[in-house]
Enzyme design. Structure first.
Site, PDB file in Angstrom:
ATOM      1  N   THR A  97     -26.104  30.633 111.080  1.00 47.66           N
ATOM      2  CA  THR A  97     -26.771  29.373 111.391  1.00 47.66           C
ATOM      3  C   THR A  97     -25.912  28.646 112.411  1.00 47.66           C
ATOM      4  OG1 THR A  97     -27.645  29.224 109.155  1.00 47.66           O
ATOM      5  CG2 THR A  97     -27.633  27.213 110.436  1.00 47.66           C
TER       6      THR A  97
ATOM      7  N   LYS B  86     -34.993  26.648 111.719  1.00 53.84           N
ATOM      8  CA  LYS B  86     -34.065  26.521 110.580  1.00 53.84           C
ATOM      9  C   LYS B  86     -33.550  25.079 110.453  1.00 53.84           C
ATOM     10  CE  LYS B  86     -30.413  27.608 107.871  1.00 53.84           C
ATOM     11  NZ  LYS B  86     -30.360  28.194 106.575  1.00 53.84           N
TER      12      LYS B  86
ATOM     13  N   LYS C  57     -23.189  20.799 107.249  1.00 54.10           N
ATOM     14  CA  LYS C  57     -23.109  21.596 108.489  1.00 54.10           C
ATOM     15  C   LYS C  57     -24.474  21.659 109.185  1.00 54.10           C
ATOM     16  CE  LYS C  57     -23.065  26.247 110.214  1.00 54.10           C
ATOM     17  NZ  LYS C  57     -22.988  27.675 110.050  1.00 54.10           N
TER      18      LYS C  57
HETATM   19  P1  NAD Z   1     -18.616  32.955 104.991  1.00 54.89           P
HETATM   20  O1  NAD Z   1     -17.592  32.044 105.551  1.00 54.89           O
HETATM   21  O2  NAD Z   1     -18.545  33.339 103.549  1.00 54.89           O
HETATM   22  O3  NAD Z   1     -18.659  34.322 105.855  1.00 54.89           O
HETATM   23  C1  NAD Z   1     -18.453  34.368 107.233  1.00 54.89           C
HETATM   24  C2  NAD Z   1     -17.550  35.572 107.498  1.00 54.89           C
HETATM   25  O4  NAD Z   1     -17.407  35.766 108.911  1.00 54.89           O
HETATM   26  C3  NAD Z   1     -16.128  35.391 106.936  1.00 54.89           C
HETATM   27  O5  NAD Z   1     -15.824  36.460 106.048  1.00 54.89           O
HETATM   28  C4  NAD Z   1     -15.242  35.417 108.189  1.00 54.89           C
HETATM   29  O6  NAD Z   1     -13.973  35.979 107.962  1.00 54.89           O
HETATM   30  C5  NAD Z   1     -16.093  36.270 109.118  1.00 54.89           C
HETATM   31  N1  NAD Z   1     -15.751  36.162 110.527  1.00 54.89           N
HETATM   32  C6  NAD Z   1     -15.507  35.068 111.281  1.00 54.89           C
HETATM   33  N2  NAD Z   1     -15.244  35.415 112.557  1.00 54.89           N
HETATM   34  C7  NAD Z   1     -15.333  36.772 112.609  1.00 54.89           C
HETATM   35  C8  NAD Z   1     -15.173  37.740 113.655  1.00 54.89           C
HETATM   36  N3  NAD Z   1     -14.886  37.367 114.894  1.00 54.89           N
HETATM   37  N4  NAD Z   1     -15.353  39.037 113.341  1.00 54.89           N
HETATM   38  C9  NAD Z   1     -15.656  39.425 112.084  1.00 54.89           C
HETATM   39  N5  NAD Z   1     -15.804  38.575 111.062  1.00 54.89           N
HETATM   40  C10 NAD Z   1     -15.651  37.248 111.323  1.00 54.89           C
HETATM   41  O7  NAD Z   1     -20.028  32.264 105.304  1.00 54.89           O
HETATM   42  P2  NAD Z   1     -21.433  32.619 104.630  1.00 54.89           P
HETATM   43  O8  NAD Z   1     -21.680  31.702 103.485  1.00 54.89           O
HETATM   44  O9  NAD Z   1     -21.546  34.094 104.454  1.00 54.89           O
HETATM   45  O10 NAD Z   1     -22.421  32.137 105.790  1.00 54.89           O
HETATM   46  C11 NAD Z   1     -22.563  32.875 106.978  1.00 54.89           C
HETATM   47  C12 NAD Z   1     -23.590  32.168 107.854  1.00 54.89           C
HETATM   48  O11 NAD Z   1     -24.842  32.086 107.163  1.00 54.89           O
HETATM   49  C13 NAD Z   1     -23.200  30.727 108.217  1.00 54.89           C
HETATM   50  O12 NAD Z   1     -23.561  30.477 109.549  1.00 54.89           O
HETATM   51  C14 NAD Z   1     -24.003  29.894 107.228  1.00 54.89           C
HETATM   52  O13 NAD Z   1     -24.288  28.596 107.727  1.00 54.89           O
HETATM   53  C15 NAD Z   1     -25.251  30.738 107.074  1.00 54.89           C
HETATM   54  N6  NAD Z   1     -25.958  30.560 105.794  1.00 54.89           N
HETATM   55  C16 NAD Z   1     -25.259  30.526 104.637  1.00 54.89           C
HETATM   56  C17 NAD Z   1     -25.947  30.363 103.439  1.00 54.89           C
HETATM   57  C18 NAD Z   1     -25.211  30.321 102.121  1.00 54.89           C
HETATM   58  O14 NAD Z   1     -25.817  29.955 101.120  1.00 54.89           O
HETATM   59  N7  NAD Z   1     -23.937  30.705 102.067  1.00 54.89           N
HETATM   60  C19 NAD Z   1     -27.345  30.239 103.436  1.00 54.89           C
HETATM   61  C20 NAD Z   1     -28.033  30.322 104.641  1.00 54.89           C
HETATM   62  C21 NAD Z   1     -27.319  30.489 105.830  1.00 54.89           C
END
Ligand code: NAD
Length: 298
Positions: free
Chosen positions: A97, A172, A247
């Site tokens: 997102t 979204k 966020k």
């Molecule tokens: P998270 O922080 O748990 O996971 C993100 C991952 O990306 C981390 O493990 C981080 O180490 C990795 N990362 C960052 N830079 C990187 C790179 N250059 N190469 C490889 N890995 C890298 O976050 P999340 O909760 O999994 O959310 C991910 C996305 O989905 C976000 O944008 C969030 O807004 C969106 N989202 C989350 C939810 C939720 O409920 N958690 C729901 C809908 C959307």
């Protein structure tokens, strides 16, 4: 029989890990990578091939899927190594997102580098990611739809094509702006009801069948009791964490500024959730904002 495309999957956090596992179970060959070693280990334990660098994850695959925390992470990785490492005409599927403007920029960079691109942010949270029931909001070229849908349907139950590049992200944040506003409204209605002497169940029975009806009341009800599965019944354990709502509302605010849209409730919801999250409630379900409404601390 056609062979399945190979996928470089980067970002194996709360959402990425279960999404990758669902693709693996569906028979896809993945190359998993995360900058956090524990995340790489977890995906390895699920039987998925892991690689040592992001560039390796993008090398020799048909699709590069990213699930990162923010737009800056996406742009840095695209510019830094992903676009160069990928073979020509690779499909970049960006599921994080992020800001609409950054999503468009990422797509333009991918296209300029000779690739194809789509933004495909999700809703449904970790529970939806684990169950494979996410909703994907897709910003993509029409000619790529069939190929994209074939992959996404293993992680989600609903895929809505919202238009060209950036319009998945646009849908979204419009949805989540409304969700943030409606949850604050639901919280205010229940607190006012309490002070007027109404039982939660009585007010719920009215709102849930009357014109105030909305998801924030009927599914994620901010008071315990009327909806037994809502986070209010488990001390506001997420669910959808207030930090993530803050966020998404920040992204909506940025789009409001960018488009010179006078959306006062969206801007206010953004400020209120930022405060609530920063003042010790980042990990609380976003419906927990009712406690701040009740004690006047917002
Ligand atoms: P998270 O922080 O748990 O996971 C993100 C991952 O990306 C981390 O493990 C981080 O180490 C990795 N990362 C960052 N830079 C990187 C790179 N250059 N190469 C490889 N890995 C890298 O976050 P999340 O909760 O999994 O959310 C991910 C996305 O989905 C976000 O944008 C969030 O807004 C969106 N989202 C989350 C939810 C939720 O409920 N958690 C729901 C809908 C959307």
């Amino acid at each position: 029989m056609s062979t399945l495309p190979t996928i470089g999957f980067l970002g194996l956090g709360h959402m990425g890990l279960p999404m990758a596992i669902n693709l693996h179970k569906a028979g896809y060959t993945l190359k998993g990578f995360d900058i956090v070693p524990a995340a790489v280990q977890a995906v390895g334990e699920a039987g998925i091939e892991t690689v040592a660098t992001g560039a390796e994850a993008a090398t020799g695959v048909d699709i590069v899927l990213t699930m990162f925390p923010s737009g800056q992470h996406v742009l840095d990785a695209y510019r830094g190594y992903l676009l160069q490492a990928a073979s020509p005409n690779t499909l970049f599927l960006e599921c994080s997102t992020i800001d609409v403007a950054q999503a468009k920029e990422a797509a333009a960079l991918a296209v300029a580098a000779g690739h194809r691109s789509a933004d495909a942010p999700v809703s449904g949270g970790v529970v939806g990611a684990e169950a494979g029931t996410l909703t994907f909001m897709l910003g993509a070229e029409a000619e790529d739809l069939e190929e994209i849908t074939a992959v996404l349907e293993h992680m989600g139950k609903r895929i809505v094509h919202c238009g060209g590049h950036g319009l998945g992200q646009a849908a979204k944040i419009c949805n989540n702006m409304l969700l943030g506003i409606s949850m604050i409204g639901a919280a205010e209605a229940f607190v006012l009801g309490e002070r007027l002497g109404l039982e939660h169940q009585a007010l719920y029975d009215v709102i849930s069948t009357a014109s105030g009806q909305c998801w924030s009341v009927t599914t994620n009800c901010p008071v315990p009791g009327p909806v037994p599965t809502s986070p209010a019944n488990r001390d506001y354990q997420p669910g959808f964490a207030a930090a993530l709502m803050a966020k998404d509302l920040g992204l909506a605010s940025s789009a409001l500024k960018h488009t010179q849209t006078d959306a006062q409730l969206g801007a206010l919801a953004s400020a209120l959730y930022r405060k609530f999250s920063d003042e010790g409630h980042a990990g609380t379900d976003f419906s927990g904002i009712i406690n701040a409404v009740r004690d006047g601390s917002l």
